[in-house]
Design an enzyme around this catalytic site. Structure first.
Site, PDB file in Angstrom:
ATOM      1  N   HIS A 158     -20.813   9.037   4.472  1.00  0.00           N
ATOM      2  CA  HIS A 158     -20.551  10.477   4.439  1.00  0.00           C
ATOM      3  C   HIS A 158     -21.791  11.179   3.911  1.00  0.00           C
ATOM      4  O   HIS A 158     -22.378  10.744   2.917  1.00  0.00           O
ATOM      5  CB  HIS A 158     -19.363  10.739   3.524  1.00  0.00           C
ATOM      6  CG  HIS A 158     -18.835  12.144   3.588  1.00  0.00           C
ATOM      7  ND1 HIS A 158     -19.536  13.231   3.121  1.00  0.00           N
ATOM      8  CD2 HIS A 158     -17.660  12.641   4.047  1.00  0.00           C
ATOM      9  CE1 HIS A 158     -18.808  14.328   3.303  1.00  0.00           C
ATOM     10  NE2 HIS A 158     -17.669  13.999   3.859  1.00  0.00           N
ATOM     11  N   PHE A 172     -15.249  21.645  11.415  1.00  0.00           N
ATOM     12  CA  PHE A 172     -15.549  20.350  10.811  1.00  0.00           C
ATOM     13  C   PHE A 172     -16.511  19.610  11.709  1.00  0.00           C
ATOM     14  O   PHE A 172     -16.561  19.864  12.929  1.00  0.00           O
ATOM     15  CB  PHE A 172     -14.252  19.545  10.617  1.00  0.00           C
ATOM     16  CG  PHE A 172     -14.097  19.017   9.215  1.00  0.00           C
ATOM     17  CD1 PHE A 172     -14.407  17.699   8.926  1.00  0.00           C
ATOM     18  CD2 PHE A 172     -13.664  19.853   8.193  1.00  0.00           C
ATOM     19  CE1 PHE A 172     -14.270  17.212   7.622  1.00  0.00           C
ATOM     20  CE2 PHE A 172     -13.522  19.373   6.903  1.00  0.00           C
ATOM     21  CZ  PHE A 172     -13.826  18.049   6.617  1.00  0.00           C
ATOM     22  N   ARG A 201     -16.078   7.750  12.656  1.00  0.00           N
ATOM     23  CA  ARG A 201     -14.873   8.573  12.544  1.00  0.00           C
ATOM     24  C   ARG A 201     -15.274  10.032  12.366  1.00  0.00           C
ATOM     25  O   ARG A 201     -16.178  10.363  11.599  1.00  0.00           O
ATOM     26  CB  ARG A 201     -14.045   8.115  11.354  1.00  0.00           C
ATOM     27  CG  ARG A 201     -12.872   9.041  11.051  1.00  0.00           C
ATOM     28  CD  ARG A 201     -12.025   8.497   9.937  1.00  0.00           C
ATOM     29  NE  ARG A 201     -12.556   8.695   8.608  1.00  0.00           N
ATOM     30  CZ  ARG A 201     -12.510   9.833   7.922  1.00  0.00           C
ATOM     31  NH1 ARG A 201     -11.978  10.907   8.467  1.00  0.00           N
ATOM     32  NH2 ARG A 201     -12.991   9.895   6.694  1.00  0.00           N
ATOM     33  N   ARG A 205     -20.798  12.742  11.179  1.00  0.00           N
ATOM     34  CA  ARG A 205     -21.297  12.234   9.907  1.00  0.00           C
ATOM     35  C   ARG A 205     -22.429  11.245  10.030  1.00  0.00           C
ATOM     36  O   ARG A 205     -23.352  11.239   9.199  1.00  0.00           O
ATOM     37  CB  ARG A 205     -20.141  11.594   9.140  1.00  0.00           C
ATOM     38  CG  ARG A 205     -19.183  12.638   8.662  1.00  0.00           C
ATOM     39  CD  ARG A 205     -17.941  12.034   8.108  1.00  0.00           C
ATOM     40  NE  ARG A 205     -17.067  13.088   7.602  1.00  0.00           N
ATOM     41  CZ  ARG A 205     -15.893  12.863   7.048  1.00  0.00           C
ATOM     42  NH1 ARG A 205     -15.457  11.626   6.934  1.00  0.00           N
ATOM     43  NH2 ARG A 205     -15.163  13.859   6.623  1.00  0.00           N
ATOM     44  N   LEU A 264     -17.152  12.194  -3.359  1.00  0.00           N
ATOM     45  CA  LEU A 264     -17.115  13.020  -2.161  1.00  0.00           C
ATOM     46  C   LEU A 264     -17.162  14.512  -2.463  1.00  0.00           C
ATOM     47  O   LEU A 264     -16.423  15.018  -3.291  1.00  0.00           O
ATOM     48  CB  LEU A 264     -15.817  12.716  -1.412  1.00  0.00           C
ATOM     49  CG  LEU A 264     -15.563  13.546  -0.157  1.00  0.00           C
ATOM     50  CD1 LEU A 264     -16.538  13.142   0.921  1.00  0.00           C
ATOM     51  CD2 LEU A 264     -14.129  13.371   0.322  1.00  0.00           C
ATOM     52  N   THR A 271     -16.516  17.575  -0.015  1.00  0.00           N
ATOM     53  CA  THR A 271     -15.986  17.677   1.331  1.00  0.00           C
ATOM     54  C   THR A 271     -16.937  18.258   2.373  1.00  0.00           C
ATOM     55  O   THR A 271     -17.724  19.163   2.100  1.00  0.00           O
ATOM     56  CB  THR A 271     -14.696  18.521   1.356  1.00  0.00           C
ATOM     57  OG1 THR A 271     -14.242  18.622   2.699  1.00  0.00           O
ATOM     58  CG2 THR A 271     -14.929  19.915   0.799  1.00  0.00           C
ATOM     59  N   GLU A 272     -16.789  17.726   3.577  1.00  0.00           N
ATOM     60  CA  GLU A 272     -17.479  18.272   4.737  1.00  0.00           C
ATOM     61  C   GLU A 272     -17.081  19.731   4.936  1.00  0.00           C
ATOM     62  O   GLU A 272     -17.810  20.523   5.538  1.00  0.00           O
ATOM     63  CB  GLU A 272     -17.054  17.460   5.958  1.00  0.00           C
ATOM     64  CG  GLU A 272     -17.843  17.711   7.194  1.00  0.00           C
ATOM     65  CD  GLU A 272     -17.678  16.547   8.139  1.00  0.00           C
ATOM     66  OE1 GLU A 272     -18.051  15.431   7.756  1.00  0.00           O
ATOM     67  OE2 GLU A 272     -17.162  16.755   9.239  1.00  0.00           O
ATOM     68  N   HIS A 275     -18.205   5.789   2.750  1.00  0.00           N
ATOM     69  CA  HIS A 275     -17.013   6.614   2.659  1.00  0.00           C
ATOM     70  C   HIS A 275     -15.803   6.070   3.397  1.00  0.00           C
ATOM     71  O   HIS A 275     -14.679   6.108   2.894  1.00  0.00           O
ATOM     72  CB  HIS A 275     -17.363   8.003   3.183  1.00  0.00           C
ATOM     73  CG  HIS A 275     -16.239   8.971   3.147  1.00  0.00           C
ATOM     74  ND1 HIS A 275     -15.658   9.381   1.973  1.00  0.00           N
ATOM     75  CD2 HIS A 275     -15.571   9.619   4.138  1.00  0.00           C
ATOM     76  CE1 HIS A 275     -14.687  10.238   2.248  1.00  0.00           C
ATOM     77  NE2 HIS A 275     -14.606  10.401   3.544  1.00  0.00           N
ATOM     78  N   GLY A 332       1.305   3.945   4.251  1.00  0.00           N
ATOM     79  CA  GLY A 332       2.423   3.182   3.715  1.00  0.00           C
ATOM     80  C   GLY A 332       3.631   4.054   3.411  1.00  0.00           C
ATOM     81  O   GLY A 332       4.767   3.718   3.753  1.00  0.00           O
ATOM     82  N   GLN A 343     -18.770   4.010   7.594  1.00  0.00           N
ATOM     83  CA  GLN A 343     -19.251   5.390   7.652  1.00  0.00           C
ATOM     84  C   GLN A 343     -19.873   5.819   6.335  1.00  0.00           C
ATOM     85  O   GLN A 343     -19.289   5.614   5.265  1.00  0.00           O
ATOM     86  CB  GLN A 343     -18.100   6.336   7.962  1.00  0.00           C
ATOM     87  CG  GLN A 343     -18.557   7.793   8.082  1.00  0.00           C
ATOM     88  CD  GLN A 343     -17.440   8.675   8.544  1.00  0.00           C
ATOM     89  OE1 GLN A 343     -16.554   9.007   7.776  1.00  0.00           O
ATOM     90  NE2 GLN A 343     -17.471   9.067   9.803  1.00  0.00           N
ATOM     91  N   GLY A 345       0.849  -1.196   0.000  1.00  0.00           N
ATOM     92  CA  GLY A 345       0.000   0.000   0.000  1.00  0.00           C
ATOM     93  C   GLY A 345       0.879   1.238   0.000  1.00  0.00           C
ATOM     94  O   GLY A 345       1.793   1.369   0.811  1.00  0.00           O
ATOM     95  N   GLU A 393      -6.334   3.268   7.195  1.00  0.00           N
ATOM     96  CA  GLU A 393      -7.728   2.859   7.161  1.00  0.00           C
ATOM     97  C   GLU A 393      -7.925   1.352   7.306  1.00  0.00           C
ATOM     98  O   GLU A 393      -8.955   0.918   7.841  1.00  0.00           O
ATOM     99  CB  GLU A 393      -8.393   3.347   5.871  1.00  0.00           C
ATOM    100  CG  GLU A 393      -9.895   3.188   5.862  1.00  0.00           C
ATOM    101  CD  GLU A 393     -10.559   3.898   4.696  1.00  0.00           C
ATOM    102  OE1 GLU A 393      -9.840   4.599   3.951  1.00  0.00           O
ATOM    103  OE2 GLU A 393     -11.781   3.737   4.523  1.00  0.00           O
ATOM    104  N   SER A 408      -8.887  10.877   9.814  1.00  0.00           N
ATOM    105  CA  SER A 408      -8.317   9.736   9.079  1.00  0.00           C
ATOM    106  C   SER A 408      -6.970  10.072   8.464  1.00  0.00           C
ATOM    107  O   SER A 408      -6.025   9.278   8.533  1.00  0.00           O
ATOM    108  CB  SER A 408      -9.269   9.273   7.988  1.00  0.00           C
ATOM    109  OG  SER A 408      -8.648   8.264   7.208  1.00  0.00           O
ATOM    110  N   LEU A 409      -6.867  11.246   7.835  1.00  0.00           N
ATOM    111  CA  LEU A 409      -5.562  11.668   7.302  1.00  0.00           C
ATOM    112  C   LEU A 409      -4.562  11.695   8.461  1.00  0.00           C
ATOM    113  O   LEU A 409      -3.418  11.281   8.331  1.00  0.00           O
ATOM    114  CB  LEU A 409      -5.648  13.049   6.640  1.00  0.00           C
ATOM    115  CG  LEU A 409      -6.446  13.129   5.345  1.00  0.00           C
ATOM    116  CD1 LEU A 409      -6.564  14.574   4.877  1.00  0.00           C
ATOM    117  CD2 LEU A 409      -5.793  12.284   4.264  1.00  0.00           C
TER     118      LEU A 409
END
Lengths: 571, 290, 319
Positions: A231, A114, A384, A275, A241, A243-244, A342, A15, A229, A10, A373, A389-390
């Site tokens: 989104h 957010f 989440r 979310r 997506l 974005t939020e 999502h 990764g 999840q 990955g 993830e 996540s990032l």
């Protein structure tokens, strides 16, 4: 057969971050079915969370609490503490490496609101934050020059674990079709999520859970698979997506009547509720007939009041996506959106240093690590928060790297029966050519995705999930009758899709079963027949173990609580 | 129909035959031209890559000169046309920038660019203002049997926002013109590509390869000659032809004509009047049939 | 429902069977709002599963699905089929300037290598501070366009210079170089400009404009190339033909309002560059014989004083 100290499968954020931690110190190889800059990390848009406090009085403690609550108290709080404590350092590190961040008027990294966060802590790069971070790490791989060995467009087929020791992987060079064993003293998976099992998803075609299924088939349990999840703002028809951050910048969600319906579901946070709550609110509006459009099947994201200037500066990708994919000019019209699959909270269980668990007792698989993830540490629990996540991928990618740096000197390159492993992978492939071709790959995939979205989606109940369970079993039987049409060796997309579908059928069963077994509602998992959270019985992680007969059994393990006792989750 | 004629530098230098042919044709078509003797070089994109503000001021000045005569500009060079349209778009799309440029322009010249003028290439005037029908009536020597390959040139094609082509990715305006003149347009893969002129001084090998590919491509598709709206393309494809032909190890001998020359031929003018003698690859052979 | 049939003419190449590429026609019933990518998947599902192509995100951010439609590079996932139909046909081919591996899949390694040539990573000044390095919103704005690049290689595909010279570093690499040259946090600007001004670098771009026309993001490589050249000129990187050519323009137009082409040629090549001067002789001679030589007494425009005034403020007008 190839050998390295560390084999990373990955090449997304997790990764790459792990690889960069190790480059120059250990012999590292990255095996990825995509070139690194193609990884799905790049699709993340809104931001990456850290309590920098650049625009308000945020604190790490507040970030921790928001995340614990956001996870609906299923997140392991010690892991969450690590995540949030390491966040500021992580962001600064990315900035030092050159990540282009949008800036405040006093030249600091800008942060915005957010969902589920009680302070403005989403650090962003316009609305292309994932892209900015991924490319920053990709650029850094160039700085490493020859210190990283990249096996790009190599598809990992099998994880080799024998006697509790992880020994490497079997992978196919997509360009030639040739199978190889790639041995490592340590193997890290950063293989991403599994949203492609759903019809409406923001996930790339590549997100078919290859890593988690390879681990599962090698005897590793999978944790919390039922938590998927949805989104709230997926572009209608495509699931792409939006974005939020669009809501973070002040966008509204409205129904066909022009009503800002979130006032009825999350009156204090409105569009910036977490979310799971927002998606369910949207779905309720649609289910109750207040959806917009000719088929009343979507709600609307209204950005008009933000003005073209702000949209083009802060949300340019949103503007382009709405325009290019469904011909809507979001400066002039509201955008049709639907909840979209999502993020995969579930994955391979591991400790806070990313070392994979073999069971619920805390035993490990020697030499196997996970981050990002595909892992379930679990920092996100049942739901989440956006921008976490990032952060997770970067924090735990690095932690995994550090852990492997520590462990590898004590690990050996364990022996692998190359012949046996290649043959096993070969058989996996040959199976797909043996069917009578009375069933069709694309049809089965469509039916799986429809089933998962309709019956194991935003709203669930036994009445929908039991038939879904049966349907998936039937699909698995029908899948055996598929025959792959392309016999080519080089770039055989058809074969890769068949392998991916086999993976999706396998883990989808775990999602449904976990969801059926969990008789409560928590986070992203909502059941109409069990609509409340049941901490007494269900504040625990689900672990799915593969059994000898190809079936599975579910076991459970407790959630780590350090500071915050479960409370009612209201926004 | 009256235009301020912007000749560009090359039409007064290495491609004077272009200016001659343009004047002849416009007179016959009733297009009145007032030569802009006080207009500066457009910068050819080169000044814009050295000092964009200076380039924009120079072009704003050119535009203001035409505006002060109440005239639109007609270009006979594809590059000048492209550079002018790009500059105009830049000024029109950004009010603050336009104001800044005008401030500087006023400081040095007392002039101001208002933004009222149109800028057209000769072939656009032909197609849009004169019209193919009227042109057809003026054809006294239809170029029957002549196979003509149009070479548009980069500045006529890209970026698509600064030209009036119906379909910049697959235009047929020059083809339509060729047909109207009685000749047969030739399709070939290089018709929308670069002639290599911009890098002749920087990378001669690459420049010659680009030019060679274009001419060879046209020849292999059966063309008798190439027509182009840009004299810089003409220069690269014509003056260097013996050189790149020899490098490619083949005979080419494809004459390159400017658009007004082709039109003039069809209108009955002689090759002498078109000054084709100055071409390195003389079109006498190719034009013998007509 | 009206009959919505379209012919997809797709370039095929099977390395195990074919000597060279050929095309195959597929008649398809178009779904409403169909994109090229969705339609190719439809063809694979309904007619031929052996068609090979790259794809992943489906949302124009991963850069996998660049391909040529009707001869020009686009991103398949975000391109509407309805905009590509010409006489009932859509022509599909792999991106250009790269070796074909199979069908629409090309060997993209040279593209990744070309990026490496421009040192595509930040080279910052000194030790990292405790917090973030500061940067103004305007400074972020300067690198914002070039950071949108998704490395799809559409620009690389259609670049005319690359077609004749694979050693050219290419538009994507130049856009990537721009991203660091103009990043206020990078300390290597002059080194980067010096290197990029050399052969195979920024002055080898032939200005064909394909890159910006095909670019599906805000990167627009040609504009970035122009900005690099402006900066290189401003910072005195003049020791190359491209810069000398630009200086020649500056000097000639600044003096006469017009180009003295003879002089410009000599200036670009370098007055003391004997081999260069000799290389000009064949074409010079030919033009002289034909009477094509620009007049030896160069032309000066009327009212040239106005132009001189503008050029007198050349450096001031850089700001």
């Amino acid at each position: 057969m190839y050998s390295h100290d560390v084999v990373i499968v990955g090449s997304g954020l997790a990764g790459l971050r792990a690889a960069l931690e190790l480059a120059g110190n250990l012999d590292v190889a990255i095996v990825s079915k995509l070139y690194p800059s193609r990884s799905h990390s790049g699709a993340a848009q809104g931001g990456v969370a850290a309590a920098l406090g650049n625009v308000d009085g945020d604190s790490v403690e507040a970030h921790i609490y928001d995340t614990v609550k956001g996870a609906d108290f299923l997140g392991d709080q010690d892991a969450i503490e690590i995540l949030c404590n390491d966040a500021p350092r992580t962001i600064y590190e990315m900035e030092h490496w050159g990540c282009p961040f949008s800036r405040t008027e006093d030249n600091r990294i800008n942060q915005r609101a957010f969902g589920g966060h009680s302070y403005l802590r989403a650090c962003f790069s316009a609305d292309r934050t994932g892209h900015a971070l991924l490319h920053t790490l990709f650029e850094q791989t160039y700085r490493q020059g020859g210190k990283l060995r990249l096996y790009s467009e190599w598809h990992m087929l099998r994880l080799i674990i024998e006697d509790g020791i992880c020994r490497g992987v079997v992978a196919m060079n997509i360009h030639t079709g040739k199978l190889e064993v790639i041995r490592g003293k340590a193997v890290l998976f950063g293989t991403g999520g599994y949203g492609q099992a759903f019809k409406i998803t923001s996930n790339a075609s590549a997100n078919t859970g290859d890593g988690i299924v390879a681990a599962y088939r090698a005897g590793v349990p999978l944790q919390d698979m039922e938590f998927v999840q949805f989104h709230p703002t997926g572009l209608y028809l495509h699931g792409i997506l939006l974005t939020e951050g669009a809501r973070g910048e002040g966008g509204y969600l409205i129904n066909a009547e022009g009503d800002r319906f979130m006032s009825r579901y999350a009156p204090s946070k409105m569009e910036l509720g977490p979310r799971d709550i927002v998606s369910r609110s949207e779905q309720t509006e649609i289910n109750e007939g207040r959806g917009a459009g000719p088929n009343k099947e979507y709600v609307l994201l209204d950005l008009r009041h933000l003005g073209a200037k702000k949209i083009m500066e802060r949300l340019p990708q949103v503007y382009n996506l709405a325009k290019d994919f469904i011909g809507v000019d979001c400066t002039a019209d509201p955008v049709p959106i639907q909840p979209t699959a999502h993020y995969s909270m579930g994955g391979i269980p591991a400790d806070n240093d990313c070392h994979v668990y073999l069971d619920e007792q805390g035993n490990h698989v020697t030499g196997f690590y996970v981050a990002g993830e595909c892992s379930c540490i679990s920092v996100h629990g049942a739901n989440r928060l956006g921008t976490n996540s990032l952060l997770e991928a970067l924090v735990f990618g690095r932690r995994a790297g550090k852990k492997m740096l520590d462990d590898v000197p004590r690990l050996k390159l364990a022996p692998v029966d190359e012949q046996r492993e290649i043959s096993a992978a070969q058989r996996q492939i040959e199976e797909l050519y043996k069917g009578p071709a009375t069933e069709d790959l694309d049809t089965i995939r469509e039916e799986l995705k429809q089933t998962m979205t309709l019956k194991v989606g935003v709203y669930r109940d036994a009445g929908g999930m039991e038939p879904a369970q049966a349907k998936i079993k039937q699909l698995r039987e029908r899948f055996a009758k598929v025959r792959v049409g392309d016999k080519g060796k080089s770039f055989n997309i058809n074969l890769l899709e068949a392998l991916a579908l086999s993976n999706m059928l396998e883990f989808s069963e775990l999602i449904v079963d976990g969801a059926l077994a969990r008789e409560e509602s928590r986070g992203a998992h909502f059941r109409n027949d069990f609509p409340t959270r049941d901490d007494n019985n269900w504040m625990r992680h689900t672990l799915a173990f593969r059994t000898e007969d190809g079936g599975h059994e579910l076991r459970y393990k407790p959630v780590t609580v350090t500071k915050y006792q479960p409370e009612e989750r209201k926004y | 129909m009256k235009y301020a004629l912007y000749t560009g530098c090359v039409a007064k230098g290495a491609a004077r035959e272009l200016l001659a042919a343009s004047l002849l044709v416009c007179e016959k078509l009733g297009v009145e031209l007032v030569e802009m003797t006080d207009a500066s070089c457009c910068g050819a994109g080169v000044i814009g890559e050295d000092n964009p503000m200076v380039a924009d001021i120079l072009n704003a000045r050119t535009f203001s000169l035409a505006e002060s005569q109440g005239l639109d500009i007609m270009n006979i060079c594809g590059t000048c046309q492209g550079v002018h349209r790009k500059a105009q778009r830049k000024l029109e799309n950004n009010v603050a920038y336009k104001e800044r440029v005008n401030t500087e322009l006023k400081k040095d010249t007392g002039r101001e660019y208002k933004g009222t003028l149109k800028i057209k290439h000769f072939y656009e005037v032909l197609l849009q203002e004169v019209g193919l029908e009227k042109l057809r009536q003026k054809v006294v020597r239809p170029l029957k049997g002549l196979k003509v390959a149009p070479f548009y040139g980069c500045y006529a094609l890209r970026p698509p926002q600064v030209n009036d082509l119906k379909n910049p990715d697959d235009p047929d305006e020059l083809e339509g013109l060729i047909e109207t003149l009685g000749a047969t347009p030739v399709d070939y893969p290089e018709r929308l590509k670069c002639c290599g002129f911009p890098i002749m001084m920087m990378n001669k090998d690459n420049s010659l390869k680009l030019a060679g590919n274009a001419v060879a491509g046209a020849k292999d598709a059966g063309a008798d000659l190439i027509v182009t709206p840009c004299p810089l393309c003409h220069l690269n494809l014509d003056s260097y032809q013996p050189q790149f032909a020899s490098k490619m190890g083949r005979e080419l001998g494809i004459p390159i004509l400017h658009v007004p020359q082709l039109v003039a031929l069809a209108m009955g003018f002689s090759q002498a009047e078109l000054r084709t003698k100055t071409h390195v690859v003389r079109p006498t052979g190719a034009l013998a049939a007509i | 429902m009206a009959n919505n049939k379209v012919l997809f003419r797709i370039q095929r190449f099977d390395p195990e069977k074919d000597e060279k590429p050929h095309h195959q026609d597929f008649e398809i019933e178009l779904a409403p709002g169909a994109t090229i990518l969705k339609t190719l998947h439809q063809i694979r599902a309904e007619q031929d599963p052996t068609l090979a192509l790259r794809y992943s995100c489906g949302s124009a951010i991963c850069g996998s699905c660049a391909m040529k439609i009707n001869g020009h590079a686009i991103l398949a996932c975000k391109t509407q089929v309805s905009e590509c139909v010409r006489d009932g046909t859509v022509r599909v081919a792999p991106i250009g300037n790269l070796k074909i591996l199979r069908d629409l899949v090309v060997d993209i390694e040279p593209f990744w290598e070309s990026l490496g040539k421009v040192k595509p990573y930040l080279m910052p000044k000194g030790a990292a501070p405790d917090r973030e390095r500061t940067q103004t919103p305007a400074q972020f704005g300067s690198i914002d366009p070039s950071t949108t690049c998704i490395l799809c290689a559409a620009c690389y595909s259609d670049c005319n210079a690359l077609e004749v010279d694979p050693s050219f570093v290419g538009p994507a690499s130049l856009a990537k170089a721009h991203r660091f040259i103009f990043d206020s946090r990078d300390a290597a600007r002059q080194q980067r400009l010096r290197e990029i001004s050399q052969r195979t670098g920024v002055w080898d771009c032939t200005h064909c404009g394909e890159c910006s026309t095909r670019c599906p993001t805000e990167t627009k490589p040609l504009e970035r190339i122009e900005e690099i050249r402006v900066q290189a000129m401003a910072d005195g990187h003049h020791g190359n033909a491209g810069a000398r050519h630009a200086l020649g323009f500056r000097e000639s137009v600044g003096k006469r309002g017009f180009l003295d082409e003879n002089w410009l040629a000599l200036r670009s090549v370098g007055f003391f560059n004997l081999p260069g001067l000799i290389s000009l002789m064949p074409v010079g001679l030919r033009m002289m014989i034909r009477g094509k030589m620009p007049p030896l007494i160069p032309h000066t425009i009327d009212k040239v004083d106005e132009v001189k005034k503008i050029f007198a403020r050349f450096e001031e007008l850089r700001k």
